[in-house]
Design a protein around this motif. Structure first.
Motif, PDB file in Angstrom:
ATOM      1  N   VAL A   1      55.891 -17.946  51.969  1.00 41.37           N
ATOM      2  CA  VAL A   1      54.486 -17.928  51.537  1.00 41.37           C
ATOM      3  C   VAL A   1      53.598 -18.513  52.624  1.00 41.37           C
ATOM      4  O   VAL A   1      52.549 -17.950  52.971  1.00 41.37           O
TER       5      VAL A   1
ATOM      6  N   ILE B   1      50.174 -16.819  54.596  1.00 43.54           N
ATOM      7  CA  ILE B   1      48.803 -17.263  54.334  1.00 43.54           C
ATOM      8  C   ILE B   1      48.259 -18.184  55.414  1.00 43.54           C
ATOM      9  O   ILE B   1      47.085 -18.583  55.350  1.00 43.54           O
TER      10      ILE B   1
ATOM     11  N   VAL C   1      43.339 -20.705  49.398  1.00 41.25           N
ATOM     12  CA  VAL C   1      44.069 -19.686  48.658  1.00 41.25           C
ATOM     13  C   VAL C   1      44.115 -20.083  47.190  1.00 41.25           C
ATOM     14  O   VAL C   1      44.361 -21.239  46.848  1.00 41.25           O
TER      15      VAL C   1
ATOM     16  N   VAL D   1      45.772 -19.783  43.435  1.00 35.05           N
ATOM     17  CA  VAL D   1      47.093 -19.550  42.850  1.00 35.05           C
ATOM     18  C   VAL D   1      46.927 -19.377  41.349  1.00 35.05           C
ATOM     19  O   VAL D   1      46.396 -20.261  40.677  1.00 35.05           O
TER      20      VAL D   1
ATOM     21  N   ALA E   1      54.302 -20.967  45.466  1.00 38.08           N
ATOM     22  CA  ALA E   1      52.996 -20.658  46.047  1.00 38.08           C
ATOM     23  C   ALA E   1      52.245 -21.926  46.418  1.00 38.08           C
ATOM     24  O   ALA E   1      51.651 -22.025  47.501  1.00 38.08           O
TER      25      ALA E   1
ATOM     26  N   LEU F   1      47.290 -15.704  44.942  1.00 43.39           N
ATOM     27  CA  LEU F   1      48.738 -15.590  44.862  1.00 43.39           C
ATOM     28  C   LEU F   1      49.186 -15.574  43.411  1.00 43.39           C
ATOM     29  O   LEU F   1      48.649 -16.299  42.575  1.00 43.39           O
TER      30      LEU F   1
ATOM     31  N   LEU G   1      48.619 -11.365  44.750  1.00 39.18           N
ATOM     32  CA  LEU G   1      49.658 -11.084  45.731  1.00 39.18           C
ATOM     33  C   LEU G   1      50.940 -11.711  45.223  1.00 39.18           C
ATOM     34  O   LEU G   1      51.066 -12.939  45.189  1.00 39.18           O
TER      35      LEU G   1
ATOM     36  N   VAL H   1      54.530 -13.392  44.535  1.00 35.19           N
ATOM     37  CA  VAL H   1      55.406 -14.300  45.282  1.00 35.19           C
ATOM     38  C   VAL H   1      56.843 -13.913  44.957  1.00 35.19           C
ATOM     39  O   VAL H   1      57.231 -13.860  43.793  1.00 35.19           O
TER      40      VAL H   1
END
Length: 464
Positions: A45, A49, A55, A57, A68, A104, A114, A116
């Motif tokens: 991860v 990123i 980001v 989560v 994540a 994420l 996205l 994981v």
């Protein structure tokens, strides 16, 4: 000659020594990983990123969420937890306000996310960010306006967890059990990063049911008052926790009857602690200290507390704190940040407290909702709530002050109860507390409005 600066200590260390050999180091809702598995997936991860400004989560109760979050921390990318049940307005506000470049986690109803993959593996060799770098942007709601982003530095997380490890004698030999949401300080910072930083085993039960807690076989349990009240209503599950080392309650005041029932059923008094999103945990009862109902313990190492005087305070005041666990400010809100800081840099908690001669802290309630001014007296709502909860027919209670032309405010109680009338409850409180602390009116509800952590939301109570 200037001494060369030492590189910052890692917030989270990759697996090493005996803890690296645990195949069940992490279990979330039945999915089990070793620390090596977790850090390998988190390294993958981090590689994806790295360089992002922040980001988000989608913080479901899954091992993917943990990977994540750890990946973001390894890469030095600020992590913005998204409540999985957030509506589109709240979710979009958090993503836009934080500037998160990626989301994420499995895609939600907005189609954004996205995934994981826990099967991916990569080693991360990037340098450790400075302690002042932002670890999290945690969103918290006030009484008005949209949620504000709270900037939590990496050094604050480390200081808070190390202070709790010392206070609770928390080591790699423990097994931590909880089933709390992974988008709050309690469930995520304490309940996940605390386990990873101390090296202890973590069992996240998915949901914090009494049966799941009883089956987990932990030495250290985290719960909110709603969880513990359900545990004591299931005596068999409660007794199964008798072998635990510590039962910890936080995020709201633990009612005194629940405290006493836990002691009777498990043979030990629960540990309470106090903190906020902006301060992390600042005060806690110690493993080797006294634990009293209604008390949240003493300041953690490096933390200082004081009471700001309030009119007619009578030994109580607004709690102000200073120390290494404080937030860096509200994201892009300098005026809001300035409003909660004193001229000498202390944080105004907005909570009314008392500090006993031995340094033990009691939280009376929020200044905005829990400090009632009635007939010239200042009354803490929590004291009246605990008195109501002592009545065997009362399951839940919330007490507020309502404007009154003669008293200034009158005490009104909202209760969930069966088989008892209004006057009987008023008289019950008057017999146990000073007469001026009795409710003047009682409203009966099916349930109290609560947030995701089980804390009563008094602003959502129906009008009298």
């Amino acid at each position: 000659m200037t001494e060369p600066s030492q590189p910052p200590q890692p917030l989270l260390s990759p697996p090493a020594g005996p803890v690296a050999d645990r195949p069940d180091a992490l279990s979330v809702a039945g999915r089990t990983l070793s620390r090596e598995d977790l850090f390998g997936a988190a390294g993958a991860v981090a590689g994806r990123i790295a360089g992002a400004s922040s980001v988000a989560v989608r913080a479901t109760a899954t091992a993917e969420t943990v990977a994540a979050v750890v990946g973001g921390l390894l890469a030095g990318v600020p992590v913005v937890p998204l409540p999985p049940d957030a509506g589109p307005v709240e979710r979009d506000h958090i993503i836009e306000d934080s500037g998160a470049e990626l989301v994420l986690g499995a895609a939600g109803d907005d189609g954004v996310g996205l995934p994981v993959d826990l099967r991916e593996r990569a080693a991360w060799s990037g340098s450790e960010p400075e302690p002042g770098a932002t670890a999290f942007v945690l969103y918290t709601s006030g009484t008005t306006g949209a949620p504000k982003g709270v900037l939590i530095p990496r050094g604050a997380v480390a200081a808070g967890l190390d202070g709790l490890a010392e206070a609770w004698q928390w080591t790699a030999d423990d097994t931590l059990v909880h089933g709390l949401p992974l988008f709050h300080v309690h469930g995520l910072v304490l309940g996940v990063l605390g386990a990873l930083r101390t090296g202890c085993r973590l069992v996240h039960t998915g949901r914090p049911t009494p049966e799941a807690y009883a089956a987990a076989g932990g030495s250290l349990y985290f719960g909110v008052p709603t969880v513990w009240s359900r545990v004591v209503r299931d005596p068999a599950s409660a007794r199964a926790l008798a072998g635990a080392r510590l039962l910890v309650s936080g995020s709201a005041a633990l009612p005194a009857p629940v405290f006493r029932d836990l002691e009777a059923l498990t043979g030990q008094r629960p540990v309470e602690r106090y903190g906020m999103t902006e301060t992390l945990i600042t005060v806690a009862a110690r493993a080797d200290g006294e634990r009293r109902p209604g008390c949240v313990g003493v300041p953690l190492p490096g933390t200082r507390t004081r009471l700001a005087a309030v009119e007619g305070g009578g030994g109580i005041g607004e709690l102000e704190v200073s120390g290494p666990t404080l937030f860096a400010g509200y994201l892009n809100r300098p005026e809001a940040t300035a409003a909660v800081r004193t001229a000498d840099g202390w944080f105004r908690t907005g909570d009314i407290a008392a500090i006993e001669p031995d340094g033990t802290h009691r939280i009376v309630g929020r200044a905005s909702t829990d400090l009632i001014k009635s007939g010239g007296y200042r009354i803490g709502a929590g004291e009246v709530e605990n008195a109501l909860l002592d009545h065997p027919a009362v399951a839940e209670a919330a007490v507020v002050g309502v404007p009154h032309e003669d008293l200034g405010q009158e005490i009104v109680a909202y209760v969930v109860a069966d088989g008892v009338g209004e006057q009987a409850l008023i008289d019950f409180v008057a017999e146990r507390l000073s007469v001026h602390k009795r409710p003047r009116r009682v409203r009966f509800l099916e349930a109290l409005p609560r947030n995701a952590m089980g804390k009563p939301q008094k602003k959502l109570l129906p009008p009298v």
